[in-house]
Design a protein around this motif. Structure first.
Motif, short mmCIF file in Angstrom:
data_model
loop_
_atom_site.label_atom_id
_atom_site.label_comp_id
_atom_site.label_asym_id
_atom_site.label_seq_id
_atom_site.Cartn_x
_atom_site.Cartn_y
_atom_site.Cartn_z
N TYR A 160 9.23 6.22 0.12
CA TYR A 160 10.38 5.46 -0.41
C TYR A 160 11.63 6.33 -0.42
CZ TYR A 160 13.32 2.70 -3.50
OH TYR A 160 14.36 1.97 -4.01
N GLN A 161 11.49 7.56 -0.86
CA GLN A 161 12.66 8.44 -0.91
C GLN A 161 13.19 8.75 0.49
OE1 GLN A 161 10.47 11.28 -3.46
NE2 GLN A 161 12.22 11.19 -4.85
N ARG A 162 12.30 8.80 1.46
CA ARG A 162 12.73 9.04 2.84
C ARG A 162 13.42 7.79 3.42
NH1 ARG A 162 10.98 12.33 7.14
NH2 ARG A 162 10.66 13.88 5.50
N VAL A 163 12.81 6.63 3.22
CA VAL A 163 13.34 5.41 3.82
C VAL A 163 14.55 4.89 3.05
CG1 VAL A 163 12.84 3.01 4.43
CG2 VAL A 163 11.10 4.77 4.80
N GLU B 121 1.97 4.80 -12.90
CA GLU B 121 1.81 5.64 -11.71
C GLU B 121 2.03 7.12 -12.03
OE1 GLU B 121 0.56 3.94 -9.22
OE2 GLU B 121 0.85 2.25 -10.57
N TYR B 122 2.55 7.42 -13.22
CA TYR B 122 2.76 8.80 -13.66
C TYR B 122 1.82 9.16 -14.80
CZ TYR B 122 7.14 8.38 -11.01
OH TYR B 122 8.08 8.18 -10.02
N GLN C 288 4.51 3.30 -4.77
CA GLN C 288 4.20 4.68 -5.10
C GLN C 288 2.72 5.03 -4.86
OE1 GLN C 288 6.16 6.44 -8.47
NE2 GLN C 288 7.47 4.68 -8.76
N LEU C 289 1.98 4.11 -4.25
CA LEU C 289 0.60 4.41 -3.90
C LEU C 289 0.55 5.43 -2.77
CD1 LEU C 289 -0.91 0.79 -3.95
CD2 LEU C 289 -0.99 2.51 -5.77
N PHE D 22 0.80 -1.22 0.00
CA PHE D 22 0.00 0.00 0.00
C PHE D 22 0.84 1.28 0.00
CE2 PHE D 22 -2.40 -3.33 2.31
CZ PHE D 22 -3.45 -3.49 1.40
N GLY D 23 2.14 1.17 -0.20
CA GLY D 23 2.99 2.36 -0.23
C GLY D 23 3.17 3.03 1.11
#
Length: 275
Positions: free
Chosen positions: A135-138, A162-163, A127-128, A98-99
């Motif tokens: 993701y970029q933080r973790v 997703e884009y 990316q949900l 679930f992102g």
């Protein structure tokens, strides 16, 4: 006096709430994580750099799609830790279902028990909601590369749907720059989540992507997840293998070895039990 005691009591409660805020989750979509669980990609790359390849052969594990398969992930870690000569592990996207940052942290707490570094590429499920920011933080950048044992590994966001299929993902300009950088390398391996042959890959970019990959003389393998099964194709004229890998639910993973300058590689499938 009573008013004063009430005021002090209110201040104490407020202080307790504020001091304990790092224990609370205000929203399931929050992207805050403890400092120890941030920028895991950079931490893994630092570990890998400290190991340094001892010869020309790079041997690594490839698996995909963790997605709430926590028991299978724990068994996967036990199995990989029994293997000899593994340099690192690649998780080909869909770390989460679930992102959610909490899912990323739960998976990390299991994969963190591996004896070797592990690296990830972002998946469509990652990316949900606020998953892209989480993701970029973790973990870190959505696109990145590294060199190990004279092999350049290029990890690429290919989750075009997703884009909105806007012609921006995958970033072929960035990929072109990575593939053109052959200094100090003998081989290249591209890793993504959605394979170029999948409907979730931007159809407008399918042909340009194939042309770019086909023009890379050092490309040995193209690796992906997403489909939850193992497959091999050779869609390019040069015969570069395009592999998809098992999901963790299948309780199987691939061990890949690459060496030499003539697109040499070896593949092994490992099956393990979850209990």
């Amino acid at each position: 006096m009573r008013a004063a005691r009430g005021s002090r009591g209110g201040m104490m409660v407020a202080a307790l709430v504020l001091s304990g805020c790092t224990w609370l989750e205000f929203s399931p979509n929050q992207t805050w994580v403890p400092p120890a669980e941030r920028q895991l990609t950079a931490r893994s790359l630092a570990r890998l750099a400290a190991l340094a390849a001892t010869d020309d052969t790079v041997r690594f594990v490839l698996v995909g799609d963790a997605q709430r398969f926590y028991d299978e992930t724990e068994a996967f870690v036990r199995s990989v830790n029994q293997q000899r000569g593994i340099d690192f592990v690649l998780l080909a996207g869909d770390i989460t279902d679930f992102g959610l940052s909490r899912e990323m942290r739960w998976v990390h707490r299991r994969l963190g028990r591996l004896r070797v570094p592990y690296l990830t590429v972002v998946g469509n499920h990652d990316q949900l909601a606020n998953g892209r920011s989480a993701y970029q933080r973790v973990f870190g950048p959505l696109n990145y590369s590294f060199v190990y044992g004279a092999t350049r590994f290029v990890l690429l966001d290919t989750n075009s749907r997703e884009y909105g299929f806007g012609g921006r993902v995958p970033d072929l300009g960035w990929l072109r720059t990575q593939l053109a950088d052959t200094a100090g390398t003998r081989r290249q391996v591209v890793v993504c989540h959605v394979p170029p042959t999948d409907p979730d890959f931007d159809p407008a970019l399918r042909h340009p992507s194939a042309a770019l990959l086909g023009a890379s003389p050092q490309l040995v393998l193209h690796l992906a997840g997403h489909v939850h099964r193992f497959s091999v194709r050779q869609p390019l004229p040069g015969g570069v293998p395009f592999l998809t890998c098992y999901s963790l639910r299948k309780q199987r993973y691939l061990i890949l070895s690459v060496w030499g300058a003539r697109r040499q590689f070896q593949l092994q499938t490992v099956t393990y039990a979850s209990r």
